[in-house]
Design a protein around this motif. Structure first.
Motif, mmCIF file in Angstrom:
data_model
loop_
_atom_site.group_PDB
_atom_site.id
_atom_site.type_symbol
_atom_site.label_atom_id
_atom_site.label_comp_id
_atom_site.label_asym_id
_atom_site.label_seq_id
_atom_site.Cartn_x
_atom_site.Cartn_y
_atom_site.Cartn_z
ATOM 1 N N PRO A 28 0.784 -1.241 0.000
ATOM 2 C CA PRO A 28 0.000 0.000 0.000
ATOM 3 C C PRO A 28 0.815 1.290 0.000
ATOM 4 N N LYS A 29 2.040 1.261 0.527
ATOM 5 C CA LYS A 29 2.845 2.471 0.596
ATOM 6 C C LYS A 29 3.932 2.530 -0.476
ATOM 7 N N ALA A 30 3.957 1.573 -1.395
ATOM 8 C CA ALA A 30 4.951 1.584 -2.468
ATOM 9 C C ALA A 30 4.681 2.774 -3.392
ATOM 10 N N ARG A 31 5.732 3.247 -4.056
ATOM 11 C CA ARG A 31 5.607 4.461 -4.869
ATOM 12 C C ARG A 31 4.512 4.350 -5.911
ATOM 13 N N PHE A 32 4.475 3.230 -6.630
ATOM 14 C CA PHE A 32 3.580 3.173 -7.781
ATOM 15 C C PHE A 32 2.179 2.706 -7.430
ATOM 16 N N THR A 33 1.931 2.341 -6.184
ATOM 17 C CA THR A 33 0.553 2.080 -5.766
ATOM 18 C C THR A 33 -0.123 3.348 -5.280
ATOM 19 N N THR A 34 0.626 4.429 -5.119
ATOM 20 C CA THR A 34 0.087 5.666 -4.569
ATOM 21 C C THR A 34 0.144 6.829 -5.552
ATOM 22 N N GLN A 35 0.665 6.601 -6.773
ATOM 23 C CA GLN A 35 0.769 7.663 -7.763
ATOM 24 C C GLN A 35 0.388 7.135 -9.138
ATOM 25 N N PHE A 36 -0.220 8.006 -9.937
ATOM 26 C CA PHE A 36 -0.511 7.706 -11.339
ATOM 27 C C PHE A 36 0.604 8.319 -12.173
ATOM 28 N N PHE A 37 1.244 7.491 -13.018
ATOM 29 C CA PHE A 37 2.445 7.980 -13.692
ATOM 30 C C PHE A 37 2.537 7.421 -15.104
ATOM 31 N N CYS A 38 3.007 8.291 -16.018
ATOM 32 C CA CYS A 38 3.268 7.862 -17.390
ATOM 33 C C CYS A 38 4.328 8.789 -17.974
ATOM 34 N N THR A 39 5.296 8.238 -18.708
ATOM 35 C CA THR A 39 6.311 9.076 -19.330
ATOM 36 C C THR A 39 6.783 8.456 -20.642
ATOM 37 N N ARG A 40 7.184 9.333 -21.563
ATOM 38 C CA ARG A 40 7.712 8.891 -22.849
ATOM 39 C C ARG A 40 8.592 9.989 -23.426
ATOM 40 N N ILE A 41 9.661 9.594 -24.104
ATOM 41 C CA ILE A 41 10.549 10.544 -24.770
ATOM 42 C C ILE A 41 10.068 10.735 -26.205
ATOM 43 N N ILE A 42 9.880 12.001 -26.593
ATOM 44 C CA ILE A 42 9.461 12.349 -27.951
ATOM 45 C C ILE A 42 10.393 13.444 -28.448
ATOM 46 N N GLY A 43 11.199 13.137 -29.459
ATOM 47 C CA GLY A 43 12.179 14.108 -29.937
ATOM 48 C C GLY A 43 13.160 14.454 -28.837
ATOM 49 N N ASP A 44 13.309 15.760 -28.554
ATOM 50 C CA ASP A 44 14.184 16.177 -27.459
ATOM 51 C C ASP A 44 13.362 16.577 -26.237
ATOM 52 N N GLU A 45 12.157 16.031 -26.141
ATOM 53 C CA GLU A 45 11.283 16.323 -25.011
ATOM 54 C C GLU A 45 10.933 15.045 -24.257
ATOM 55 N N ARG A 46 10.795 15.166 -22.947
ATOM 56 C CA ARG A 46 10.233 14.085 -22.145
ATOM 57 C C ARG A 46 8.858 14.541 -21.662
ATOM 58 N N HIS A 47 7.840 13.785 -22.047
ATOM 59 C CA HIS A 47 6.473 14.069 -21.630
ATOM 60 C C HIS A 47 6.114 13.139 -20.475
ATOM 61 N N HIS A 48 5.472 13.676 -19.437
ATOM 62 C CA HIS A 48 4.979 12.775 -18.408
ATOM 63 C C HIS A 48 3.731 13.325 -17.731
ATOM 64 N N ILE A 49 2.973 12.392 -17.203
ATOM 65 C CA ILE A 49 1.823 12.705 -16.373
ATOM 66 C C ILE A 49 2.119 12.182 -14.977
ATOM 67 N N LEU A 50 1.980 13.032 -13.985
ATOM 68 C CA LEU A 50 2.092 12.625 -12.582
ATOM 69 C C LEU A 50 0.812 13.073 -11.892
ATOM 70 N N ASN A 51 -0.017 12.087 -11.543
ATOM 71 C CA ASN A 51 -1.317 12.363 -10.960
ATOM 72 C C ASN A 51 -2.095 13.314 -11.865
#
Length: 262
Positions: free
Chosen positions: A200-223
């Motif tokens: 229950p207290k692990a990082r990825f059970t408590t946060q919504f996360f997504c990331t991807r590298i596109i060109g010279d940019e890193r896109h991510h969603i955090l919560n």
């Protein structure tokens, strides 16, 4: 493993040979094509490390995954190409309190030690937000290495028998994670994977996360934040917008991160 399907998934035209240039190319292509995401974790779904399950999810179904899946898939691909690969269980140190007395984090990350014609390298496409595009030299006496996402070094840890990967930020070296130079048994990785998706207290059970590298940019969603970081270094520029609706979120997941949801 169906290597042709994996290469098509990461937009690589033909089967490469087992050398350092190939390792770097595979890592960069993998990170641009396959998003790091924990959607199943936050929905309380179990995460399988079984090779067939990982290949089906990340390759055949067009999904992403987190470190235990991402680096398992990379391990499978590199071994198929002909590399000697050793999985490593790692204690995450990024953002953690000092642990000089004794470790205060368990093994919640997996990385790979890969032998090349120029010596051993650390390969990792599953530590989202830092170094997923280029291998890090592990040779004795290796100097700090300027890579696409920053300057890194591998040094002895304060814990005997461990090495630590550090990232230079504004002139200061900050630890990312540490490991012992020993092959991780699959059963131990399964246990750590279970902790990562179920505790229950692990990082990825408590946060919504997504990331991807596109060109010279890193896109991510955090919560609820959608973040675009232009440039791969710590001096990059960052823009943040709020995700206001489910429809907006689903559009980002599909059109920006390339994740195919059922």
């Amino acid at each position: 493993m169906k290597m042709a399907n994996y290469l098509r998934r990461i937009a690589v035209a033909e089967a490469p040979k087992a050398d350092l240039a190939t390792l770097a190319m595979i890592m960069a292509s993998h990170s641009r094509a396959i998003a790091f995401e924990n959607f199943d974790v936050v929905q309380r779904k179990p995460i399988s490390m079984a090779p067939a399950d990982v290949e089906r999810k990340l390759v055949d179904e067009g999904r992403g995954g987190y470190c235990w899946e991402q680096n398992q898939l990379l391990h499978m691909a590199l071994a198929e190409i002909g590399f000697e690969v050793k999985p490593l269980m790692c204690r995450v140190r990024w953002g953690k309190a000092d642990d000089s007395a004794e470790p205060n984090t368990t093994f919640t990350h997996m990385a790979l030690k890969v032998d090349t014609e120029k010596g051993p390298y650390l390969a990792d496409v599953g530590f989202a937000g830092t170094n997923s595009m280029a291998p890090v030299a592990l040779g004795v006496g290796a100097e700090p290495q300027a890579l696409p996402e920053g300057t890194y070094q591998v040094v002895p840890s304060k814990h005997q028998g461990y090495h630590v990967l550090e990232l230079q930020i504004k002139g200061e070296w900050r630890p990312l994670y540490e490991w012992r130079d020993e092959k991780a048994p699959f059963v131990d990785m399964e246990c750590s994977n279970f902790f990562s998706y179920a505790y229950p207290k692990a990082r990825f059970t408590t946060q919504f996360f997504c990331t991807r590298i596109i060109g010279d940019e890193r896109h991510h969603i955090l919560n609820g934040d959608y973040v675009v970081r232009k440039g791969h270094g710590v001096e990059s520029t960052v823009t943040t917008t709020k995700v206001e609706s489910k429809a907006q979120l689903l559009t980002l997941i599909d059109e920006v991160f390339g994740v195919k949801l059922t």
